[in-house]
Design a protein around this motif. Structure first.
Motif, PDB file in Angstrom:
ATOM      1  N   LEU A 215      26.448  42.939  47.439  1.00 22.15           N
ATOM      2  CA  LEU A 215      25.331  42.933  46.495  1.00 22.15           C
ATOM      3  C   LEU A 215      25.683  43.721  45.239  1.00 22.15           C
ATOM      4  O   LEU A 215      25.328  43.335  44.127  1.00 22.15           O
ATOM      5  CB  LEU A 215      24.085  43.521  47.154  1.00 22.15           C
ATOM      6  CG  LEU A 215      23.531  42.772  48.372  1.00 22.15           C
ATOM      7  CD1 LEU A 215      22.325  43.511  48.942  1.00 22.15           C
ATOM      8  CD2 LEU A 215      23.151  41.346  47.992  1.00 22.15           C
ATOM      9  N   TYR A 216      26.387  44.837  45.429  1.00 20.41           N
ATOM     10  CA  TYR A 216      26.807  45.624  44.279  1.00 20.41           C
ATOM     11  C   TYR A 216      27.743  44.825  43.379  1.00 20.41           C
ATOM     12  O   TYR A 216      27.623  44.842  42.148  1.00 20.41           O
ATOM     13  CB  TYR A 216      27.516  46.899  44.740  1.00 20.41           C
ATOM     14  CG  TYR A 216      26.617  47.902  45.426  1.00 20.41           C
ATOM     15  CD1 TYR A 216      25.439  48.320  44.833  1.00 20.41           C
ATOM     16  CD2 TYR A 216      26.959  48.445  46.659  1.00 20.41           C
ATOM     17  CE1 TYR A 216      24.618  49.239  45.458  1.00 20.41           C
ATOM     18  CE2 TYR A 216      26.133  49.366  47.287  1.00 20.41           C
ATOM     19  CZ  TYR A 216      24.965  49.760  46.684  1.00 20.41           C
ATOM     20  OH  TYR A 216      24.152  50.675  47.306  1.00 20.41           O
ATOM     21  N   GLU A 217      28.687  44.131  43.991  1.00 17.46           N
ATOM     22  CA  GLU A 217      29.654  43.361  43.212  1.00 17.46           C
ATOM     23  C   GLU A 217      28.978  42.243  42.423  1.00 17.46           C
ATOM     24  O   GLU A 217      29.435  41.864  41.346  1.00 17.46           O
ATOM     25  CB  GLU A 217      30.717  42.774  44.141  1.00 17.46           C
ATOM     26  CG  GLU A 217      31.648  43.800  44.769  1.00 17.46           C
ATOM     27  CD  GLU A 217      32.445  44.555  43.727  1.00 17.46           C
ATOM     28  OE1 GLU A 217      32.882  43.936  42.730  1.00 17.46           O
ATOM     29  OE2 GLU A 217      32.629  45.771  43.901  1.00 17.46           O
ATOM     30  N   MET A 218      27.886  41.718  42.950  1.00 18.41           N
ATOM     31  CA  MET A 218      27.174  40.609  42.310  1.00 18.41           C
ATOM     32  C   MET A 218      25.993  41.088  41.472  1.00 18.41           C
ATOM     33  O   MET A 218      25.223  40.267  40.956  1.00 18.41           O
ATOM     34  CB  MET A 218      26.689  39.627  43.385  1.00 18.41           C
ATOM     35  CG  MET A 218      27.811  39.009  44.206  1.00 18.41           C
ATOM     36  SD  MET A 218      27.201  38.012  45.592  1.00 18.41           S
ATOM     37  CE  MET A 218      26.385  36.686  44.688  1.00 18.41           C
ATOM     38  N   ASP A 219      25.839  42.404  41.323  1.00 18.71           N
ATOM     39  CA  ASP A 219      24.739  42.990  40.550  1.00 18.71           C
ATOM     40  C   ASP A 219      23.374  42.540  41.066  1.00 18.71           C
ATOM     41  O   ASP A 219      22.412  42.399  40.299  1.00 18.71           O
ATOM     42  CB  ASP A 219      24.868  42.638  39.061  1.00 18.71           C
ATOM     43  CG  ASP A 219      26.085  43.293  38.423  1.00 18.71           C
ATOM     44  OD1 ASP A 219      26.638  44.237  39.042  1.00 18.71           O
ATOM     45  OD2 ASP A 219      26.489  42.863  37.341  1.00 18.71           O
ATOM     46  N   MET A 220      23.275  42.329  42.381  1.00 20.39           N
ATOM     47  CA  MET A 220      22.015  41.867  42.976  1.00 20.39           C
ATOM     48  C   MET A 220      21.255  43.044  43.601  1.00 20.39           C
ATOM     49  O   MET A 220      20.779  42.965  44.729  1.00 20.39           O
ATOM     50  CB  MET A 220      22.294  40.778  44.016  1.00 20.39           C
ATOM     51  CG  MET A 220      22.866  39.508  43.423  1.00 20.39           C
ATOM     52  SD  MET A 220      23.286  38.268  44.686  1.00 20.39           S
ATOM     53  CE  MET A 220      21.657  37.919  45.372  1.00 20.39           C
ATOM     54  N   ILE A 221      21.156  44.136  42.854  1.00 17.80           N
ATOM     55  CA  ILE A 221      20.430  45.308  43.301  1.00 17.80           C
ATOM     56  C   ILE A 221      19.580  45.805  42.138  1.00 17.80           C
ATOM     57  O   ILE A 221      19.676  45.295  41.017  1.00 17.80           O
ATOM     58  CB  ILE A 221      21.387  46.431  43.772  1.00 17.80           C
ATOM     59  CG1 ILE A 221      22.396  46.779  42.675  1.00 17.80           C
ATOM     60  CG2 ILE A 221      22.096  46.037  45.046  1.00 17.80           C
ATOM     61  CD1 ILE A 221      23.317  47.911  43.046  1.00 17.80           C
ATOM     62  N   GLU A 227      22.990  51.401  38.321  1.00 17.98           N
ATOM     63  CA  GLU A 227      23.464  52.431  37.406  1.00 17.98           C
ATOM     64  C   GLU A 227      24.082  53.596  38.166  1.00 17.98           C
ATOM     65  O   GLU A 227      25.126  54.131  37.780  1.00 17.98           O
ATOM     66  CB  GLU A 227      22.301  52.926  36.548  1.00 17.98           C
ATOM     67  CG  GLU A 227      22.704  53.965  35.506  1.00 17.98           C
ATOM     68  CD  GLU A 227      21.526  54.394  34.656  1.00 17.98           C
ATOM     69  OE1 GLU A 227      21.686  55.366  33.890  1.00 17.98           O
ATOM     70  OE2 GLU A 227      20.448  53.771  34.753  1.00 17.98           O
ATOM     71  N   ASP A 228      23.423  53.969  39.278  1.00 15.40           N
ATOM     72  CA  ASP A 228      23.953  55.055  40.095  1.00 15.40           C
ATOM     73  C   ASP A 228      25.274  54.670  40.733  1.00 15.40           C
ATOM     74  O   ASP A 228      26.200  55.479  40.826  1.00 15.40           O
ATOM     75  CB  ASP A 228      22.935  55.418  41.176  1.00 15.40           C
ATOM     76  CG  ASP A 228      23.450  56.534  42.070  1.00 15.40           C
ATOM     77  OD1 ASP A 228      23.591  57.664  41.578  1.00 15.40           O
ATOM     78  OD2 ASP A 228      23.700  56.263  43.259  1.00 15.40           O
ATOM     79  N   ARG A 229      25.385  53.418  41.158  1.00 12.23           N
ATOM     80  CA  ARG A 229      26.594  52.946  41.838  1.00 12.23           C
ATOM     81  C   ARG A 229      27.787  52.889  40.896  1.00 12.23           C
ATOM     82  O   ARG A 229      28.902  53.277  41.254  1.00 12.23           O
ATOM     83  CB  ARG A 229      26.333  51.547  42.414  1.00 12.23           C
ATOM     84  CG  ARG A 229      27.523  50.888  43.088  1.00 12.23           C
ATOM     85  CD  ARG A 229      27.853  51.540  44.403  1.00 12.23           C
ATOM     86  NE  ARG A 229      28.885  50.809  45.122  1.00 12.23           N
ATOM     87  CZ  ARG A 229      29.272  51.088  46.332  1.00 12.23           C
ATOM     88  NH1 ARG A 229      28.717  52.060  46.996  1.00 12.23           N
ATOM     89  NH2 ARG A 229      30.224  50.389  46.920  1.00 12.23           N
ATOM     90  N   LYS A 230      27.551  52.417  39.682  1.00 15.01           N
ATOM     91  CA  LYS A 230      28.653  52.206  38.747  1.00 15.01           C
ATOM     92  C   LYS A 230      28.950  53.419  37.877  1.00 15.01           C
ATOM     93  O   LYS A 230      29.963  53.476  37.206  1.00 15.01           O
ATOM     94  CB  LYS A 230      28.347  51.003  37.858  1.00 15.01           C
ATOM     95  CG  LYS A 230      28.353  49.679  38.622  1.00 15.01           C
ATOM     96  CD  LYS A 230      28.237  48.496  37.706  1.00 15.01           C
ATOM     97  CE  LYS A 230      28.386  47.191  38.473  1.00 15.01           C
ATOM     98  NZ  LYS A 230      28.278  45.994  37.606  1.00 15.01           N
TER      99      LYS A 230
END
Length: 363
Positions: A215-221, A227-230
């Motif tokens: 989901l993170y890789e596909m920006d589906m969050i 923003e916190d993840r990246k």
């Protein structure tokens, strides 16, 4: 709450819950296993998996199966009838798979009815996948062994794991090193097929596709979580700067420390690549302060507290402090963190001294 904490810390799978039966009160892992009742164990295990799933994470049900003692757990064989396995020792796992939709399973270190569980086809394919409909991944315990029926166990026998659908060998510091197991040889002589390897890869990819990582890789969050993840934190940047040290021909690891920031509150992190052995730690240091000064440092290994050492001032004289460090399992990379609790200590070097080999891991 545990699921949310995992998600916040970017952990997609918890290494638990433990579902082995309390067969003996002397089992060293009973503190993390649930009960002596198969039904209660299964219901509670399923509830934990469902709860973790609410936040998008999951658990790894372990140790599949019959891990009923800690002493000599790599070699002690569990000889159990099919009825007892199905009604008692498998039951908690079955409920967690069917009702909790568990997607990750960890096998044990030892053998069950003649076969080490990480390479047991009946256990990992017939029972788990065919009978129960499991569609996730199976992983070994850390540096577990496997065997072909009638032969001794070997940590390098990954071919048996592939055939059994034990998809992941845990752990290795360099997955590209094809000399650490027998897969290339087994593929060449026909013991395993490309299709079996592809089956393992399919299981792993299927797990990843259903994980928050995808989901993170596909920006589906959410935008906040994305923003916190990246976002790069100071801790993330420090991880990229970690220096790794190799053991020498004697098994010792030498870590120079002359350039370290040792002010109060400073932290040093480095990696070491070692074999399975017991080690001593030698710290060569000095302090311009007097003998009444207290200069504490705290040691962590793989983010687990190891020891707090309090040095005294040495009036500028170099000294070496030697003490037992403990067991490190390998071949693998471990991370050492040192926290400095006071200003005034200068480190020349730290050496991990190989003391004696730990049998059973890297035979």
């Amino acid at each position: 709450m545990t699921g949310l904490e995992l998600r916040k810390n970017r952990v997609d799978a918890l290494l638990g819950p433990g579902l082995n039966i309390h067969r003996s009160p002397l089992n060293g892992r009973n503190f993390e296993y649930i009960s002596e009742d198969p039904l209660l164990t299964g219901k509670m295990g399923a509830a934990q998996i469902i709860g973790l799933g609410i936040a998008g994470s999951t658990g790894t049900i372990k140790h599949f199966s019959t891990n009923n003692q800690e002493a000599h757990r790599h070699e002690v064989e569990a000889v159990v009838s099919v009825r007892a396995l199905r009604e008692i020792y498998f039951r908690g796992y079955e409920i967690s798979v069917k009702e909790g939709q568990a997607r990750s399973v960890m096998t044990t270190y030892g053998p069950m009815n003649g076969l080490w569980t990480s390479g047991n086809y009946d256990l990992n394919t017939i029972v788990l996948r065919k009978d129960w409909g499991f569609e996730g991944i199976v992983m070994s315990d850390w540096w577990a062994k496997a065997n072909t029926e009638g032969e001794p166990s070997d940590m390098k026998n990954h071919a048996a794991m592939v055939m059994a659908q034990n998809d992941l060998f845990m752990v290795t510091s360099d997955a590209s090193d094809q000399t650490q197991d027998n897969l290339v040889e087994a593929l060449a002589d026909g013991r395993i097929t490309r299709g079996q390897l592809q089956r393992n890869a399919k299981n792993i990819l299927g797990f990843i596709l259903k994980s928050p990582a995808m989901l993170y890789e596909m920006d589906m969050i959410s935008e906040e979580e994305l923003e916190d993840r990246k976002g790069d934190t100071e801790e993330d940047a420090a991880i990229d700067d970690i220096i790794y040290y190799e053991s020498d021909e004697k098994g010792d690891v030498y870590i120079p420390g002359k350039d370290w920031d040792t002010q109060m509150g400073a932290t040093i992190v480095f990696g070491i690549n070692v074999e399975s052995a017991e080690y001593d730690i030698e710290i060569t240091a000095r302090s311009p302060l007097g003998e009444l000064s207290q200069l504490p440092i705290t040691l962590y290994c793989d983010n687990v507290f190891k020891e707090m050492i309090s040095f005294r001032g040495s009036q500028g004289e170099w000294f070496t402090d030697k003490r037992e460090f403990g067991t490190l399992l390998g071949p693998s990379c471990h991370y050492i963190k040192i926290y400095f609790g006071a200003t005034g200590l200068e480190i020349d070097n730290i050496t991990l001294r190989y003391r004696k080999r730990v049998p059973g891991f890297d035979d």
